[in-house]
Motif scaffolding. Structure first.
Motif, short mmCIF file in Angstrom:
data_model
loop_
_atom_site.label_atom_id
_atom_site.label_comp_id
_atom_site.label_asym_id
_atom_site.label_seq_id
_atom_site.Cartn_x
_atom_site.Cartn_y
_atom_site.Cartn_z
N THR A 38 -7.32 1.72 5.40
CA THR A 38 -7.50 0.60 4.46
C THR A 38 -6.98 -0.69 5.07
OG1 THR A 38 -7.19 2.17 2.65
CG2 THR A 38 -6.98 -0.16 2.09
N VAL A 39 -5.78 -0.59 5.66
CA VAL A 39 -5.16 -1.77 6.27
C VAL A 39 -6.01 -2.24 7.46
CG1 VAL A 39 -3.16 -2.46 7.66
CG2 VAL A 39 -2.83 -1.30 5.47
N ALA A 40 -6.57 -1.30 8.21
CA ALA A 40 -7.40 -1.66 9.38
C ALA A 40 -8.62 -2.48 8.95
CB ALA A 40 -7.83 -0.41 10.13
N LEU A 41 -9.08 -2.27 7.72
CA LEU A 41 -10.27 -3.00 7.25
C LEU A 41 -9.93 -4.35 6.60
CD1 LEU A 41 -12.33 -0.01 5.75
CD2 LEU A 41 -12.72 -1.21 7.90
N MET A 42 -8.62 -4.68 6.56
CA MET A 42 -8.21 -5.97 5.99
C MET A 42 -8.17 -7.05 7.07
SD MET A 42 -4.84 -4.81 3.85
CE MET A 42 -4.26 -6.50 3.63
N PRO A 43 -8.67 -8.24 6.77
CA PRO A 43 -8.46 -9.33 7.72
C PRO A 43 -7.00 -9.81 7.61
CG PRO A 43 -9.64 -10.12 5.79
CD PRO A 43 -9.41 -8.66 5.58
N PRO A 44 -6.40 -10.34 8.68
CA PRO A 44 -5.02 -10.83 8.57
C PRO A 44 -4.96 -11.95 7.53
CG PRO A 44 -5.76 -10.83 10.86
CD PRO A 44 -6.96 -10.53 10.02
N ALA A 45 -3.90 -11.94 6.73
CA ALA A 45 -3.77 -12.93 5.67
C ALA A 45 -2.32 -13.37 5.56
CB ALA A 45 -4.25 -12.35 4.34
N GLU A 46 -2.12 -14.57 5.07
CA GLU A 46 -0.74 -15.08 4.94
C GLU A 46 -0.04 -14.41 3.74
OE1 GLU A 46 1.58 -17.09 6.13
OE2 GLU A 46 2.68 -17.39 4.27
N HIS A 47 -0.64 -14.54 2.58
CA HIS A 47 0.03 -14.03 1.37
C HIS A 47 -0.92 -13.08 0.63
CE1 HIS A 47 2.41 -15.11 -2.56
NE2 HIS A 47 2.61 -13.87 -2.16
N THR A 155 -9.44 -5.47 -1.14
CA THR A 155 -9.56 -4.18 -0.47
C THR A 155 -8.93 -3.13 -1.38
OG1 THR A 155 -9.18 -5.41 1.58
CG2 THR A 155 -9.18 -3.00 1.75
N ILE A 156 -9.74 -2.19 -1.82
CA ILE A 156 -9.29 -1.21 -2.82
C ILE A 156 -9.45 0.21 -2.28
CG2 ILE A 156 -9.80 -0.24 -5.11
CD1 ILE A 156 -10.68 -3.10 -5.95
N LEU A 157 -8.40 1.00 -2.40
CA LEU A 157 -8.45 2.42 -2.01
C LEU A 157 -8.32 3.24 -3.29
CD1 LEU A 157 -8.20 4.80 0.07
CD2 LEU A 157 -5.76 4.29 0.19
N GLU A 158 -9.25 4.18 -3.48
CA GLU A 158 -9.21 4.95 -4.72
C GLU A 158 -9.80 6.34 -4.50
OE1 GLU A 158 -7.88 6.02 -7.47
OE2 GLU A 158 -7.67 3.92 -8.06
N PHE A 159 -9.38 7.29 -5.29
CA PHE A 159 -9.99 8.62 -5.23
C PHE A 159 -11.45 8.51 -5.67
CE2 PHE A 159 -5.58 10.21 -5.59
CZ PHE A 159 -5.61 11.06 -4.50
N SER A 160 -12.28 9.40 -5.13
CA SER A 160 -13.68 9.45 -5.54
C SER A 160 -14.08 10.92 -5.63
CB SER A 160 -14.55 8.68 -4.55
OG SER A 160 -14.15 8.94 -3.22
N TYR A 161 -15.31 11.15 -6.06
CA TYR A 161 -15.73 12.54 -6.27
C TYR A 161 -16.68 12.94 -5.13
CZ TYR A 161 -16.34 16.57 -9.35
OH TYR A 161 -16.31 17.83 -9.90
N PRO A 162 -16.32 13.95 -4.33
CA PRO A 162 -17.14 14.29 -3.16
C PRO A 162 -18.53 14.81 -3.55
CG PRO A 162 -15.29 15.81 -3.40
CD PRO A 162 -15.15 14.81 -4.48
N SER A 163 -19.52 14.58 -2.71
CA SER A 163 -20.88 15.02 -3.06
C SER A 163 -21.15 16.46 -2.62
CB SER A 163 -21.92 14.07 -2.46
OG SER A 163 -21.63 13.84 -1.12
#
Ligand SMILES: C[S@@+](CC[C@H](N)C(=O)[O-])C[C@H]1O[C@@H](n2cnc3c(N)ncnc32)[C@H](O)[C@@H]1O
Length: 238
Positions: A38-47, A155-163
Motif C-alpha cells: 500500500t505504501v509503495a503505491l503512495m506518492p511521497p507527500a508532506e502531510h 490510498t485505501i487498503l481493505e479486505f475483499s471477497y476472493p473470486s
C-alpha cells in the motif's frame, strides 16, 4: 457522543491490547506485506492523514519508507491510538522528522465521517482496514475527499471477497470460525471478533467500491487485488 461512536470506540478499546499480535499471527504476517505494498503505491507527500490509524502500523510503514514527512491520524479508539503512540516512541527510525524536536505523528480522537479539519488540509489520505467499520461509507469517503488537496491521492487498503471458490471456502472458514474462536480465546472478548467477521462479509469491494469513490468526487479510481483477492488496495485522485 453518539451510540455508534461509543460502540466502535469501546469495541476497539477492548481488543487493542491483543490487536497487533492477532493480526500478525493469524495472517502469518501477510498483513505487513499488504501495508508495505500500500505504501509503495503512495506518492511521497508532506502531510498525510491516516484515517482509522489504530495502532499506527500503516503510519509507521509510510514514515519508514519516506512517503510522508508528517502524519495526522484519527481514530475513535483512544486505546488503539495509545498503543500506536507507544510503538512510535520505541521505533526510533519511524519517529524521526527533518525538524528536530517535532513529532511526526499527531493522534486525534475524531470520527472519519465528520472530521475536524479544513478543506484541502492534507497532501495525501490513507485508510487501512477502517472503511468497513464506518456506519456510512459514503460520508467517510466524502470527508476524505473534502480534506484532501486537489491533485492529492487517497490510498485505501481493505479486505475483499476472493473470486476463486476454493479460496472463498478457506476465507469463509477463517472469518466465520477460526478468527472468532481464536479472537475470543486471545482477547477474552465474546463479541468483538464476531462483529469483525460480519463487517468483512457485508462490505463492498472491487468495482462496487470504486463506484463509491467516484460518487464521493474522486477521479481515476482503480484497484489492485492482493493475495487471491483477500485484500484490495484502492487508489484515486482528487
Ligand atoms: C481494524 S482497525 C485498523 C487499524 C489500522 N489502520 C491498521 O491498519 O491496523 C480499524 C480502526 O478503525 C477505527 N474506526 C472505526 N470506525 C471509525 C470511525 N468512524 N472514525 C474513526 N476511526 C474509526 C477503529 O477504532 C479501529 O482502530
Amino acid at each position: 457522543m453518539t451510540d455508534e461512536k461509543q460502540h466502535i470506540g469501546s469495541l476497539f478499546d477492548r481488543i487493542a491490547p491483543t490487536y497487533d499480535g492477532l493480526n500478525h499471527g493469524l495472517s502469518l504476517n501477510i498483513d505487513r506485506l499488504w501495508r508495505r505494498k500500500t505504501v509503495a503505491l503512495m506518492p511521497p507527500a508532506e502531510h498525510v492523514l491516516d484515517v482509522a490509524i489504530g495502532t499506527a502500523d500503516l503510519t509507521i510503514a509510510m514514515l519508514r519508507a519516506g512517503k510522508a514527512q508528517r502524519v495526522t491520524g484519527i481514530d475513535l479508539s483512544r486505546e488503539m491510538m495509545r498503543i500506536g503512540e507507544e510503538k512510535l516512541t520505541h521505533k526510533q527510525s519511524a519517529a524521526q522528522t527533518s525538524t528536530p524536536g517535532a513529532k511526526p505523528v499527531n493522534f486525534v480522537y475524531a470520527n472519519a465521517q465528520s472530521m475536524p479539519f479544513d478543506d484541502a488540509s492534507f497532501d495525501g489520505v490513507t485508510c487501512a482496514f477502517g472503511c468497513r467499520n464506518f456506519s456510512d461509507l459514503d460520508a467517510g469517503l466524502r470527508e476524505m475527499y473534502r480534506v484532501l488537496r486537489p491533485g492529492g491521492q487517497v490510498t485505501i487498503l481493505e479486505f475483499s471477497y476472493p473470486s476463486n471458490k476454493l479460496i472463498r471456502w478457506g476465507y469463509d472458514l477463517y472469518f466465520s470460525h477460526v478468527l472468532p474462536l481464536v479472537g475470543r480465546l486471545v482477547s477474552h472478548d465474546k463479541t468483538a471478533y464476531t462483529y469483525l467477521n460480519k463487517s468483512v462479509k457485508s462490505f463492498c469491494w472491487g468495482e462496487d467500491f470504486l463506484r463509491h469513490l467516484t460518487q464521493a468526487g474522486f477521479q481515476d479510481a482503480r484497484f489492485e487485488t492482493l493475495t487471491f483477492g483477500i485484500a484490495t488496495i484502492y487508489i484515486a485522485k482528487k
